[in-house]
Scaffold this motif. Structure first.
Motif, PDB file in Angstrom:
ATOM      1  N   GLY A  52       0.762  -0.976  -0.010  1.00 37.63           N
ATOM      2  CA  GLY A  52      -0.058   0.059   0.268  1.00 37.63           C
ATOM      3  C   GLY A  52       0.759   1.353   0.055  1.00 37.63           C
ATOM      4  N   ALA A  53       1.860   1.322   0.947  1.00 36.47           N
ATOM      5  CA  ALA A  53       2.959   2.421   0.791  1.00 36.47           C
ATOM      6  C   ALA A  53       3.550   2.850  -0.529  1.00 36.47           C
ATOM      7  CB  ALA A  53       3.808   2.265   1.780  1.00 36.47           C
ATOM      8  N   GLY A  59       1.498   6.769  -6.732  1.00 35.42           N
ATOM      9  CA  GLY A  59       0.473   7.668  -7.236  1.00 35.42           C
ATOM     10  C   GLY A  59       1.103   9.342  -7.111  1.00 35.42           C
ATOM     11  N   LEU A  60       1.870   9.400  -6.054  1.00 34.99           N
ATOM     12  CA  LEU A  60       2.739  10.605  -5.888  1.00 34.99           C
ATOM     13  C   LEU A  60       3.388  11.078  -6.994  1.00 34.99           C
ATOM     14  CD1 LEU A  60       4.002  10.469  -1.988  1.00 34.99           C
ATOM     15  CD2 LEU A  60       2.283  12.282  -3.015  1.00 34.99           C
ATOM     16  N   LEU A  61       4.227  10.104  -7.518  1.00 39.47           N
ATOM     17  CA  LEU A  61       5.202  10.306  -8.468  1.00 39.47           C
ATOM     18  C   LEU A  61       4.250  10.618  -9.756  1.00 39.47           C
ATOM     19  CD1 LEU A  61       7.853   7.592  -8.035  1.00 39.47           C
ATOM     20  CD2 LEU A  61       7.959  10.098  -7.424  1.00 39.47           C
ATOM     21  N   GLY A  64       3.062  14.469 -10.537  1.00 36.59           N
ATOM     22  CA  GLY A  64       3.815  15.577 -10.972  1.00 36.59           C
ATOM     23  C   GLY A  64       4.435  16.625 -10.122  1.00 36.59           C
ATOM     24  N   ARG A  65       4.062  16.732  -8.679  1.00 35.94           N
ATOM     25  CA  ARG A  65       4.428  17.535  -8.130  1.00 35.94           C
ATOM     26  C   ARG A  65       5.890  17.672  -7.636  1.00 35.94           C
ATOM     27  NH1 ARG A  65       1.120  15.977  -2.274  1.00 35.94           N
ATOM     28  NH2 ARG A  65       2.886  17.469  -1.610  1.00 35.94           N
ATOM     29  N   GLU A  66       6.356  18.773  -7.472  1.00 31.76           N
ATOM     30  CA  GLU A  66       7.830  19.377  -7.347  1.00 31.76           C
ATOM     31  C   GLU A  66       8.377  18.462  -6.077  1.00 31.76           C
ATOM     32  OE1 GLU A  66       8.532  23.351  -7.347  1.00 31.76           O
ATOM     33  OE2 GLU A  66       7.709  23.780  -9.492  1.00 31.76           O
ATOM     34  N   ASP A  67       7.588  18.354  -4.960  1.00 35.39           N
ATOM     35  CA  ASP A  67       8.158  17.791  -3.837  1.00 35.39           C
ATOM     36  C   ASP A  67       7.832  16.472  -3.619  1.00 35.39           C
ATOM     37  OD1 ASP A  67       5.486  18.066  -3.462  1.00 35.39           O
ATOM     38  OD2 ASP A  67       5.435  18.823  -1.292  1.00 35.39           O
ATOM     39  N   ALA A  68       7.405  15.633  -4.831  1.00 34.46           N
ATOM     40  CA  ALA A  68       7.062  14.221  -4.651  1.00 34.46           C
ATOM     41  C   ALA A  68       8.014  13.374  -4.431  1.00 34.46           C
ATOM     42  CB  ALA A  68       6.376  13.884  -6.202  1.00 34.46           C
ATOM     43  N   LEU A  69       9.475  13.518  -4.827  1.00 27.86           N
ATOM     44  CA  LEU A  69      10.408  12.850  -4.523  1.00 27.86           C
ATOM     45  C   LEU A  69      10.739  12.830  -3.128  1.00 27.86           C
ATOM     46  CD1 LEU A  69      12.593  13.284  -7.519  1.00 27.86           C
ATOM     47  CD2 LEU A  69      11.420  11.300  -6.818  1.00 27.86           C
ATOM     48  N   VAL A  71       8.604  13.752  -0.608  1.00 25.99           N
ATOM     49  CA  VAL A  71       7.443  13.209   0.354  1.00 25.99           C
ATOM     50  C   VAL A  71       7.409  11.655   0.121  1.00 25.99           C
ATOM     51  CG1 VAL A  71       4.813  13.338   0.260  1.00 25.99           C
ATOM     52  CG2 VAL A  71       5.919  15.264  -0.269  1.00 25.99           C
ATOM     53  N   ALA A  72       8.058  11.182  -1.078  1.00 26.67           N
ATOM     54  CA  ALA A  72       7.932   9.766  -1.243  1.00 26.67           C
ATOM     55  C   ALA A  72       8.821   8.936  -0.340  1.00 26.67           C
ATOM     56  CB  ALA A  72       8.270   9.518  -2.593  1.00 26.67           C
TER      57      ALA A  72
END
Length: 207
Positions: A52-53, A59-61, A64-69, A71-72
Motif C-alpha cells: 500500500g505504501a 501515485g505521488l510520482l 508530477g508535484r515538485e516535492d513528490a520525491l 514526500v515519497a
C-alpha cells in the motif's frame, strides 16, 4: 528432516480439533527439507502495508508535484521496514534452527540446544545452548494466532523435537557455536535504497 519430527513432538493438542485448525497446524517440511514457522497473519498484514505504501509512492510520482520525491521517502521507508518485519520467522533445516528477526538471523546448531524455557525476566520463550548462549523468541509469543491455537507452543515443541532428532542422528556436535549475522532482503533493501535515493534525486533536480 523426516516424519520423525512429527511423531516425536507435534502430537500435542494445540487448539480446537476442527478441520480448519487441523489444516493450519499440519506443518510439513518443504522440498528442501526445511520447516518454516511464521505467523502468516502478521506476514499478510505487513506486506499489505508495504504494498500500500509503495502504491502511494507511485501515485505521488504520477501527480508530477515538485516535492513528490521528498514526500515519497517516508512511505518508502515504511514499506521497507514492514517488508522486513514480514520476514520474521523460524526455519528448521537439517542440523540447524534459524531465527529470522527484522535485520538479523541467528543460526543455532540443533545438536547444541540445551533447553527451551520461559523463566526469563519477560517470561517469553528463550533457547539456551550447551555453551550458555541464549536466543530470544519474543516475536513468537502472545499474538492473534494464540487466540485460535497455541502457536507459541507449536514453535517450542517443533524446535525441541528437531533438536532431539538432530542430536540423535549426530548431525551437529553439541560443542558447535551459534552464529549471528545481518540478513539481506532483496525487496526490503530495494525499498530502503529507494527511500534514500528519492530525496537525493530531488535535491539534484533542484540544483
Amino acid at each position: 528432516m523426516s516424519s520423525g519430527l512429527w511423531q516425536a513432538g507435534l502430537k500435542a493438542w494445540y487448539g480446537p480439533a476442527t478441520p480448519w485448525v487441523r489444516r493450519i497446524r499440519s506443518y510439513r517440511p518443504d522440498r528442501r527439507g526445511r520447516l518454516v514457522l511464521r505467523r502468516w497473519l502478521r506476514v499478510a498484514f505487513s506486506r499489505t502495508i508495504a504494498l500500500g505504501a509503495a502504491a502511494v509512492v507511485g501515485g505521488l510520482l504520477l501527480t508530477g508535484r515538485e516535492d513528490a520525491l521528498f514526500v515519497a521517502a517516508m512511505p518508502l521507508a515504511l514499506a521497507a521496514f514492514c517488508w522486513r518485519c514480514s520476514r520474521i520467522g523460524i526455519v528448521l533445516r537439517p542440523g540447524e534452527i534459524v531465527r529470522y528477526s527484522v535485520f538479523h538471523e541467528v543460526v543455532v546448531p540443533a545438536g547444541a540446544v540445551r533447553r527451551l524455557h520461559r523463566d526469563s525476566d519477560r517470561g517469553n520463550l528463550v533457547l539456551e545452548t550447551q555453551a550458555g548462549e541464549e536466543v530470544d523468541f519474543l516475536w513468537f509469543d502472545a499474538s492473534l494466532w494464540d487466540l485460535l491455537y497455541d502457536f507459541s507452543m507449536v514453535c517450542q515443541d517443533a524446535m525441541w523435537a528437531h533438536a532431539r532428532q538432530s542430536r540423535g542422528e549426530g548431525h551437529v556436535p553439541s560443542s558447535a557455536a551459534l552464529v549471528r549475522r545481518f540478513t539481506w532482503s532483496p525487496v526490503g533493501d530495494l525499498l530502503a535504497l529507494s527511500a534514500v535515493a528519492c530525496p537525493v534525486a530531488g535535491l539534484i533536480g533542484r540544483l
